[in-house]
Design a protein around this motif. Sequence first.
Motif, PDB file in Angstrom:
ATOM      1  N   GLY A 190       3.454 -11.817 -14.865  1.00  0.00           N
ATOM      2  CA  GLY A 190       2.713 -11.285 -13.729  1.00  0.00           C
ATOM      3  C   GLY A 190       2.023 -12.335 -12.876  1.00  0.00           C
ATOM      4  O   GLY A 190       1.291 -11.991 -11.948  1.00  0.00           O
ATOM      5  N   GLN A 191       2.220 -13.599 -13.175  1.00  0.00           N
ATOM      6  CA  GLN A 191       1.547 -14.683 -12.442  1.00  0.00           C
ATOM      7  C   GLN A 191       2.542 -15.369 -11.508  1.00  0.00           C
ATOM      8  O   GLN A 191       3.419 -16.104 -11.966  1.00  0.00           O
ATOM      9  N   ASP A 192       2.420 -15.146 -10.211  1.00  0.00           N
ATOM     10  CA  ASP A 192       3.357 -15.754  -9.264  1.00  0.00           C
ATOM     11  C   ASP A 192       3.082 -17.244  -9.039  1.00  0.00           C
ATOM     12  O   ASP A 192       3.926 -17.953  -8.518  1.00  0.00           O
ATOM     13  N   TRP A 193       1.946 -17.731  -9.437  1.00  0.00           N
ATOM     14  CA  TRP A 193       1.574 -19.137  -9.243  1.00  0.00           C
ATOM     15  C   TRP A 193       2.027 -20.021 -10.394  1.00  0.00           C
ATOM     16  O   TRP A 193       1.974 -21.240 -10.308  1.00  0.00           O
ATOM     17  N   ARG A 253       1.040 -23.797  -6.623  1.00  0.00           N
ATOM     18  CA  ARG A 253       1.975 -23.384  -7.659  1.00  0.00           C
ATOM     19  C   ARG A 253       1.912 -24.419  -8.772  1.00  0.00           C
ATOM     20  O   ARG A 253       1.806 -25.610  -8.517  1.00  0.00           O
ATOM     21  N   THR A 259       4.757 -21.225 -13.537  1.00  0.00           N
ATOM     22  CA  THR A 259       6.076 -21.305 -14.156  1.00  0.00           C
ATOM     23  C   THR A 259       5.896 -22.008 -15.490  1.00  0.00           C
ATOM     24  O   THR A 259       5.282 -23.084 -15.545  1.00  0.00           O
ATOM     25  N   LYS A 304      -5.969 -21.664 -13.063  1.00  0.00           N
ATOM     26  CA  LYS A 304      -5.572 -21.078 -11.775  1.00  0.00           C
ATOM     27  C   LYS A 304      -6.655 -21.325 -10.729  1.00  0.00           C
ATOM     28  O   LYS A 304      -6.357 -21.720  -9.595  1.00  0.00           O
TER      29      LYS A 304
END
Length: 183
Positions: free
Chosen positions: A106-109, A84, A111, A77
């Motif tokens: 919980g990680q929006d960055w 993203r 997928t 990250k």
Amino acid sequence: MFFDESGVSLLPQVRRTYAPRGRTPTLRHRLNWKRASTAAALGDHAADTGRGARLCFHLRPGSYDTEALIDVLTQVKTFYQGERVVLVRDGLSAHRSRAMRAWAAGQDWLTLERLPAYAPELNPVEMLWSSIKTRELANLAGDHLADVGDAAEGGINRIFQDERLAWSFLAHTGLKIPPTPHN
């Protein structure tokens, strides 16, 4: 970004080699089972695909578990600095654990995508491991895990210096990575 782990040990990766006629090469080692694990992520720059491949590398003694992989992904990250990331990984149990799924939710960055079972040829990081193990780690009989780690890191540096090599690993899979729309 494709992600994979591999193990290295003090037992040498025995490979064919050359020697003067009549002098069979002998590989002497201490028969030590100490192991280290390596993790690597290989992908491209989503914001600027012309910049070349991105390569992240992590080495640790022992093996990876869910907690250790979460630490590695936290470093990824930071490496991707707010971009993203679509992480394509294999079916390792640590990737599918309840704790990993909870953390990833919980990680929006991030997928997560999974490769099909029994399809290592679709993961370009497998080619990276093959390249390092057949060159830098071939016939290496180190006395300490640091020797093996230094050799593996030297292989990563060699691959990173030639950006065409990292892209060739991606091309070898036959997968086409569509350009990412920018917002």
